[in-house]
Design a protein around this motif. Structure first.
Motif, PDB file in Angstrom:
ATOM      1  N   ARG A  86      -2.938  12.008  -1.105  1.00  0.00           N
ATOM      2  CA  ARG A  86      -2.558  10.488  -0.704  1.00  0.00           C
ATOM      3  C   ARG A  86      -2.690  10.033   0.207  1.00  0.00           C
ATOM      4  NH1 ARG A  86       3.741  11.390  -1.367  1.00  0.00           N
ATOM      5  NH2 ARG A  86       3.307  11.845  -3.583  1.00  0.00           N
ATOM      6  N   GLU A  87      -2.827  10.480   1.307  1.00  0.00           N
ATOM      7  CA  GLU A  87      -3.168   9.859   2.367  1.00  0.00           C
ATOM      8  C   GLU A  87      -4.473   9.294   2.643  1.00  0.00           C
ATOM      9  OE1 GLU A  87      -0.579   9.052   4.649  1.00  0.00           O
ATOM     10  OE2 GLU A  87       0.715   9.981   3.296  1.00  0.00           O
ATOM     11  N   ALA A  88      -5.403   9.694   1.779  1.00  0.00           N
ATOM     12  CA  ALA A  88      -6.788   9.059   1.698  1.00  0.00           C
ATOM     13  C   ALA A  88      -6.771   7.767   1.118  1.00  0.00           C
ATOM     14  CB  ALA A  88      -7.652  10.044   1.120  1.00  0.00           C
ATOM     15  N   ALA A 125       0.788  -1.394   0.078  1.00  0.00           N
ATOM     16  CA  ALA A 125      -0.049   0.031   0.132  1.00  0.00           C
ATOM     17  C   ALA A 125       0.930   1.298   0.090  1.00  0.00           C
ATOM     18  CB  ALA A 125      -0.967  -0.194   1.303  1.00  0.00           C
ATOM     19  N   ALA A 126       1.840   1.424   0.594  1.00  0.00           N
ATOM     20  CA  ALA A 126       2.817   2.253   0.746  1.00  0.00           C
ATOM     21  C   ALA A 126       3.550   2.699  -0.549  1.00  0.00           C
ATOM     22  CB  ALA A 126       3.944   2.174   1.831  1.00  0.00           C
ATOM     23  N   ALA A 183      -1.989  12.072 -11.121  1.00  0.00           N
ATOM     24  CA  ALA A 183      -2.481  13.269 -10.541  1.00  0.00           C
ATOM     25  C   ALA A 183      -4.159  13.168 -10.187  1.00  0.00           C
ATOM     26  CB  ALA A 183      -2.606  14.472 -11.325  1.00  0.00           C
ATOM     27  N   GLU A 184      -4.653  12.103 -10.866  1.00  0.00           N
ATOM     28  CA  GLU A 184      -6.095  11.835 -11.052  1.00  0.00           C
ATOM     29  C   GLU A 184      -6.176  10.584 -11.539  1.00  0.00           C
ATOM     30  OE1 GLU A 184      -9.682  14.332 -11.563  1.00  0.00           O
ATOM     31  OE2 GLU A 184      -9.881  13.036 -13.315  1.00  0.00           O
ATOM     32  N   THR A 201       0.244  12.121  -6.563  1.00  0.00           N
ATOM     33  CA  THR A 201       0.744  13.195  -6.143  1.00  0.00           C
ATOM     34  C   THR A 201       0.103  13.244  -4.971  1.00  0.00           C
ATOM     35  OG1 THR A 201      -1.400  14.253  -7.352  1.00  0.00           O
ATOM     36  CG2 THR A 201       0.953  14.261  -8.493  1.00  0.00           C
ATOM     37  N   GLU A 202       0.599  14.448  -3.982  1.00  0.00           N
ATOM     38  CA  GLU A 202       0.197  14.721  -2.715  1.00  0.00           C
ATOM     39  C   GLU A 202      -1.326  14.988  -2.730  1.00  0.00           C
ATOM     40  OE1 GLU A 202       1.287  14.449   0.308  1.00  0.00           O
ATOM     41  OE2 GLU A 202       3.353  13.809   0.023  1.00  0.00           O
TER      42      GLU A 202
END
Length: 152
Positions: free
Chosen positions: A63-65, A32-33, A136-137, A40-41
């Motif tokens: 990114r964290e989501a 996952a990491a 990016a998306e 992108t962030e």
């Protein structure tokens, strides 16, 4: 007349294809990491469980989501994401693309084995940051699924 591709364009196309393949590899290895690092962030990730639906089943931003979505693959004994054809349109340090994937998801519950196969298309926006291509998306579009009993 054949299209001329510069060495830089060829390198960018190969790097984007490597990005697409790295996503599938990380998913199947439960990294996952590593999978999150491909975005992108400020990424956007939209999942359409029905590709014909006008709105996504769910949308994530940042990114964290992405962590819980990628961790959700742990419910399966094994997965195999097999990438097929892709199209990429380059515009400097950004690009758009569509790629196809057949994803196999194996569930084992005691003696019961189930295989879910999904036909997925990804609609992507890419960006080149610090020399590396990132998502990016990403829109995950499920065109169809087939769930059946599986034998070892």
């Amino acid at each position: 007349m054949p299209q001329t591709i510069t060495p830089e364009e060829a390198a960018d196309r190969l790097a984007i294809r490597d990005l697409i393949d790295a996503y599938a590899h990380c998913a199947d290895r439960r990294d996952a990491a590593g999978q999150m690092a491909l975005f992108t962030e400020d990424t956007a990730f939209h999942v359409f469980m029905d590709s014909k639906a006008p709105e996504p089943t769910y949308a994530l931003h940042g990114r964290e989501a992405l962590a819980p979505v990628f961790a959700d693959l742990n419910q399966y004994r094994a997965t195999t994401h097999f990438n097929g054809q892709s199209t990429i349109r380059l515009e400097g340090n950004s690009a758009t693309g569509e790629s196809y994937c057949i994803a196999h998801h194996l569930t084992v519950d005691g003696e019961k084995r189930t295989l879910m196969v999904a036909s997925i298309r990804y609609l992507d926006q890419f960006v080149k940051q610090d020399g590396a291509w990132l998502f990016a998306e990403r829109k995950l579009m499920v065109d169809w699924t087939d769930t059946r009993a599986s034998a070892p």
